[in-house]
Motif scaffolding. Structure first.
Motif, short mmCIF file in Angstrom:
data_model
loop_
_atom_site.label_atom_id
_atom_site.label_comp_id
_atom_site.label_asym_id
_atom_site.label_seq_id
_atom_site.Cartn_x
_atom_site.Cartn_y
_atom_site.Cartn_z
N GLY A 91 0.80 -1.22 0.00
CA GLY A 91 0.00 0.00 0.00
C GLY A 91 0.83 1.28 0.00
O GLY A 91 0.25 2.38 -0.01
N ALA A 92 2.16 1.14 -0.02
CA ALA A 92 3.00 2.35 0.00
C ALA A 92 2.81 3.17 -1.27
O ALA A 92 2.86 4.42 -1.23
CB ALA A 92 4.47 1.96 0.17
N ASP A 93 2.61 2.52 -2.39
CA ASP A 93 2.33 3.25 -3.65
C ASP A 93 1.50 2.30 -4.52
O ASP A 93 2.02 1.47 -5.27
CB ASP A 93 3.63 3.62 -4.36
CG ASP A 93 3.39 4.61 -5.51
OD1 ASP A 93 2.31 4.50 -6.13
OD2 ASP A 93 4.25 5.46 -5.76
N LYS A 94 0.20 2.41 -4.41
CA LYS A 94 -0.70 1.47 -5.08
C LYS A 94 -0.65 1.60 -6.59
O LYS A 94 -0.97 0.65 -7.32
CB LYS A 94 -2.13 1.67 -4.59
CG LYS A 94 -2.31 1.34 -3.11
CD LYS A 94 -3.76 1.53 -2.69
CE LYS A 94 -3.94 1.20 -1.20
NZ LYS A 94 -5.34 1.39 -0.76
N ALA A 95 -0.22 2.76 -7.10
CA ALA A 95 -0.20 2.96 -8.54
C ALA A 95 0.97 2.24 -9.19
O ALA A 95 0.85 1.71 -10.31
CB ALA A 95 -0.14 4.44 -8.87
N LEU A 96 2.10 2.18 -8.51
CA LEU A 96 3.31 1.64 -9.12
C LEU A 96 3.65 0.23 -8.63
O LEU A 96 4.19 -0.58 -9.38
CB LEU A 96 4.50 2.57 -8.87
CG LEU A 96 4.36 4.00 -9.43
CD1 LEU A 96 5.60 4.82 -9.12
CD2 LEU A 96 4.11 3.96 -10.92
N ILE A 97 3.35 -0.08 -7.37
CA ILE A 97 3.69 -1.40 -6.82
C ILE A 97 2.54 -2.36 -7.15
O ILE A 97 1.43 -2.23 -6.64
CB ILE A 97 3.90 -1.33 -5.30
CG1 ILE A 97 5.03 -0.36 -4.96
CG2 ILE A 97 4.20 -2.71 -4.73
CD1 ILE A 97 5.25 -0.15 -3.48
N THR A 98 2.81 -3.28 -8.02
CA THR A 98 1.77 -4.23 -8.44
C THR A 98 1.81 -5.52 -7.64
O THR A 98 0.84 -6.27 -7.64
CB THR A 98 1.93 -4.57 -9.93
OG1 THR A 98 3.25 -5.12 -10.15
CG2 THR A 98 1.76 -3.32 -10.78
N CYS A 99 2.90 -5.79 -6.96
CA CYS A 99 3.00 -7.04 -6.20
C CYS A 99 4.05 -6.88 -5.12
O CYS A 99 5.07 -6.20 -5.32
CB CYS A 99 3.38 -8.19 -7.13
SG CYS A 99 3.54 -9.79 -6.28
N ALA A 100 3.78 -7.50 -3.97
CA ALA A 100 4.76 -7.56 -2.89
C ALA A 100 4.65 -8.94 -2.26
O ALA A 100 3.56 -9.40 -1.96
CB ALA A 100 4.50 -6.48 -1.85
N ARG A 101 5.81 -9.61 -2.08
CA ARG A 101 5.76 -10.96 -1.51
C ARG A 101 6.95 -11.18 -0.60
O ARG A 101 8.05 -10.65 -0.81
CB ARG A 101 5.76 -12.01 -2.62
CG ARG A 101 7.05 -12.13 -3.38
CD ARG A 101 7.02 -13.26 -4.43
NE ARG A 101 8.33 -13.43 -5.06
CZ ARG A 101 9.27 -14.26 -4.59
NH1 ARG A 101 9.05 -14.96 -3.51
NH2 ARG A 101 10.43 -14.37 -5.22
N LEU A 102 6.70 -11.97 0.45
CA LEU A 102 7.77 -12.35 1.38
C LEU A 102 8.54 -13.51 0.78
O LEU A 102 7.95 -14.49 0.34
CB LEU A 102 7.14 -12.77 2.71
CG LEU A 102 8.11 -13.16 3.82
CD1 LEU A 102 8.79 -11.93 4.39
CD2 LEU A 102 7.36 -13.91 4.93
N PHE A 103 9.89 -13.38 0.73
CA PHE A 103 10.65 -14.48 0.15
C PHE A 103 11.74 -15.01 1.06
O PHE A 103 12.40 -16.00 0.74
CB PHE A 103 11.27 -14.03 -1.19
CG PHE A 103 12.39 -13.05 -1.07
CD1 PHE A 103 13.71 -13.46 -0.92
CD2 PHE A 103 12.13 -11.68 -1.12
CE1 PHE A 103 14.75 -12.54 -0.84
CE2 PHE A 103 13.17 -10.77 -1.05
CZ PHE A 103 14.48 -11.19 -0.89
N ASP A 104 11.94 -14.38 2.25
CA ASP A 104 12.98 -14.91 3.13
C ASP A 104 12.69 -14.50 4.58
O ASP A 104 12.13 -13.43 4.85
CB ASP A 104 14.35 -14.37 2.73
CG ASP A 104 15.47 -15.01 3.56
OD1 ASP A 104 15.47 -16.25 3.68
OD2 ASP A 104 16.32 -14.28 4.10
#
Length: 783
Positions: free
Chosen positions: A722-735
């Motif tokens: 939600g930090a920048d809904k226009a540009l960030i299309t995906c966020a995932r935990l990987f470690d």
């Protein structure tokens, strides 16, 4: 309902063979479950004469017979029957013949050193009775070499017809013959009603104290009778119908019930004390029934009793105390009309079934009491002898004629068949109806006829359902609309997605036991008439049924069990469509290096839940994870996924108490998806948008944060997205890494440029927003 072809022809004048009768029965709506001819198994057995009988040289109880079976060659047979003697005519089975009563095939054999070529047979060996003390003895003039089945008249097909609950009139051979006659297969013969006046007054007072449960009770006494064995012809028919011959009086009452659909009962007059009445039972009264079981009665049940005790559970089963025996010389015959609903309730309470109950609870013909008692008495006088009293009548049966509107035009509209009016009238008249103007007078034996549509059904089935012409359903012009509901479409997509992911579908009972229901908060709905006590409660969860399937598979050696079920939970407010999942055993096969296999964990259940929710159209990217799924689930190893207060799924390990009670394998994980909680897509009714892939390549950036130990990873990922809904299309935990400095979580974000590529300054600005969002949760960028 079982009967023989010859029995049917006592009521139906027809030349039709068994196959034609069976086809016609099925065509008019009486389902034939089977037709068999007992003579087929006895075809190889022949009439044979014993020429000589000599003592066996090595056994005192055996004889060596010389038998003439009609082939012109005498055969040597070793026999142990005490009645075997020279000149006896009996039944012979040669080598290669299958003996149905003993379940073996004859062959040449040496018995105590003497060759034997077949056997002389007893009644039990041919399944013609229980007599095994000696071989069958036939008349001396029986034709040697003839087929025994033909000689004994056993060539008689047996029909097994399934009678639906609405066709009480077909619970006797007479009713089935009437239907066949109406269908044109023959002519219904007049019913022979003997005229029995009676030579003395009935010495037993008969009265009704429960007119609601027993509106009519007729009876008479027969004295001076001999209760021996019933005639062979009656015993053969009873055996064909699945009844065991007992004695003449019992066999006659059973025969009348099967023949004309009229249950009756015979009491031993010596065991009765005072007046006999139909009354309500007293709470706590007990009766030992003819099945040798004792039943405790209550005040809702109708019984037949004398001044001393209860003798009969009215309309269901007689009592052991007053039942007739071989020494009975005087009997009281009872024919009554019992209220169908009362019989059904009593039978359900006592969990007691009988042939009489199956007829009374459907509704026997209330106008057939006089004729039924006359037929019963006539058989007894013919077979047992004796003298009959005059008839005693108590009460009045409900025989008011019922009228139903007869509209011939409705046959084409409802039944789809054009039948001339006069033909419709003839069919109904052959079935016992009387047509008076625009009304049809319903026969007393057709309790199921209530309206015009029932008359249409009668005409249609007699004409034959196969005569209904096939016609396509009307179809509206234009584009066809889907007929499946949204709920059905969701279930289809989920079922296919689960199968594609390697899960096996299970279909389990919707009924569970009280203990299983209590594990999941109890069942609000309890069945009034359950299959068993273990299947009495409507399930509040799919887990008990799946647990049973898991145990069954584990007991059979399955090492990796992945089951799902799409079904209903039955809660207090409604039925809830649900997907249940249980994963047990090994997730992966043993590793060739260390020989170990990895079991399932809650994250495996989470993965299945997210995949199936995505297939169902749920907004999985917006789902919020909350630790703990309730009292049924493990407090530290379970969670829910939802949208605010709307919970879409629960997953993880079941509570140890629940897992132990369900006897689940160690390490079993579970999930439930609540399909009715999935919100409908706002774009459901909108036109599908054109596919337009992004013109520019996406870029990814990784961030590692030191976070507080109590911070949920889902909250961190959600804040970064939600930090920048226009540009960030995906966020995932990987470690995830935990060391001396504390807990570190690494998150990958995906940035999707639109019309132009990102500049370094734009990427830096987005990175600052990501770090700032994480810091609001107490996280700091890892150095």
């Amino acid at each position: 309902m079982k009967f023989t072809l010859s029995w049917l022809k006592d009521h139906l004048d027809t030349e039709a063979d068994a196959l034609t009768v069976a086809e016609t029965l099925t065509r008019i709506g009486l389902e034939v479950e089977g037709v068999h001819n007992p003579a087929e198994a006895l075809r190889p057995f022949r009439v044979a004469r014993v020429i000589t009988a000599e003592r066996h040289p090595q056994a005192d109880k055996l004889q060596v017979l010389t038998v003439d079976s009609g082939d012109g060659e005498a055969l040597q047979v070793v026999c142990g029957a005490p009645n075997a003697r020279a000149g006896l005519v009996g039944v012979f089975g040669g080598p290669g013949t299958y003996v149905p009563g003993s379940d073996f095939t004859l062959k040449k054999a040496a018995i105590r050193g003497v060759e034997s070529n077949g056997m002389m047979c007893s009644a039990r060996e041919l399944q013609l009775g229980e007599d095994h003390d000696g071989i069958i003895e036939l008349p001396a003039d029986a034709p040697v070499g003839a087929s025994f089945a033909d000689f004994a008249g056993l060539d008689d097909a047996v029909f097994d017809v399934a009678i639906t609950p609405n066709r009480q009139d077909c619970m006797g051979v007479r009713g089935i013959a009437r239907d066949l006659a109406a269908a044109g297969l023959g002519k219904l013969k007049p019913l022979n009603i003997p005229a029995i006046e009676g030579s003395f007054d009935n010495p037993v007072e008969i009265r009704i104290d429960d007119p609601e449960g027993c509106p009519a009770f007729y009876g008479r006494t027969v004295r001076g009778l001999t209760n021996g064995a019933s005639p062979d012809w009656m015993q053969q028919r009873l055996k064909a119908a699945g009844q065991r011959p007992i004695s003449a009086l019992v066999d006659i009452t059973n025969y009348v019930m099967l023949d004309v659909g009229r249950p009756a009962h015979a009491y031993d007059l010596r065991e009765l004390r005072g007046a006999v009445s139909a009354r309500r039972a007293k709470d706590g009264e007990k009766v030992l029934a003819l099945n040798e079981k004792e039943y405790e009665l209550d005040g809702t049940m109708t019984v037949i009793a004398d001044d001393a005790q209860v003798h009969d559970i009215g309309g269901i089963m007689g009592g052991e105390h007053s039942g007739v025996s071989e020494t009975t010389t005087e009997t009281l015959l009872e024919i009554a009309y019992f209220t169908p609903d009362n019989i059904a309730r009593t039978g359900q309470k006592l969990q007691l079934t009988s042939d009489a109950r199956s007829r009374f609870e459907r509704g026997v013909d209330p106008a057939f009491l006089d004729d039924g008692l006359a037929i019963l008495t006539g058989h007894i006088l013919d077979i047992c002898g004796g003298e009959a009293s005059r008839l005693t009548r108590a009460g009045e049966p409900p025989v008011e004629p019922r009228r139903v509107r007869f509209d011939p035009n409705r046959t084409a509209a409802l039944g789809g068949i054009e039948v001339p009016v006069d033909e419709q009238q003839k069919i109904l008249e052959r079935l016992g109806f009387r047509i008076e103007g625009s009304d049809a007078i319903v026969p007393s034996w057709r309790r199921d006829i209530e309206g015009t549509a029932d008359l249409v059904e009668e005409v249609t089935r007699i004409i034959g359902y196969d005569a209904i012409p096939a016609a396509p359903l009307p179809r509206a012009e234009g584009v066809a609309r889907p007929t499946a509901t949204r709920s059905q479409m969701i279930e289809r997509r989920v079922r296919r997605a689960a199968a594609a992911r390697g899960l096996d579908e299970a279909v389990t009972w919707s009924f569970i036991g009280a203990e299983e229901a209590a594990l999941f908060g109890g069942a609000p709905h309890v069945l009034a008439n359950p299959i068993s006590e273990e299947m009495k409660h409507m399930r509040p969860s799919l887990m008990p049924g799946l647990a049973t399937a898991v145990r069954r598979n584990a007991d059979r050696g399955a090492t990796s069990i992945r089951l799902f079920e799409v079904g209903r939970r039955y809660l207090a407010d409604a039925e809830r469509p649900t997907v249940g999942i249980l994963l047990a055993g090994d997730r992966t096969p043993r590793n060739w290096q260390d020989g170990k296999a990895r079991g399932f964990d809650p994250f495996d259940a989470k993965a299945e839940v997210l995949a199936l929710l995505d297939a169902a159209g749920a907004p999985t990217a917006n789902l919020q994870l909350t630790m703990g799924a309730g009292e049924t689930w493990h407090p530290g190893r379970s969670a829910t996924l939802g949208l605010g207060k709307n919970i879409l799924a629960a997953f993880g390990e079941l509570h140890p108490r629940v897992a132990k009670a369900l006897d689940l394998p160690t390490g079993t994980v579970a999930a439930e998806i609540y399909l009715d909680a999935i919100p409908a897509s706002r774009a459901t009714e909108r036109a599908r948008t054109a596919y337009s892939p992004p013109l520019l390549q996406a870029i990814t950036r990784d961030f590692a944060f030191m976070v507080p130990a109590d911070l949920a990873a889902d909250n961190l990922v959600r804040a970064i997205r939600g930090a920048d809904k226009a540009l960030i299309t995906c966020a995932r935990l990987f470690d995830r890494y935990e060391g001396e400095q504390g807990l570190s979580l690494a998150v990958e974000i995906t940035l999707q440029p639109g019309e132009k590529s990102f500049t370094d300054a734009e990427i830096t600005e987005v990175s600052k927003k990501v770090v700032a969002a994480a810091e609001k949760l107490g996280a700091s960028l890892r150095s």
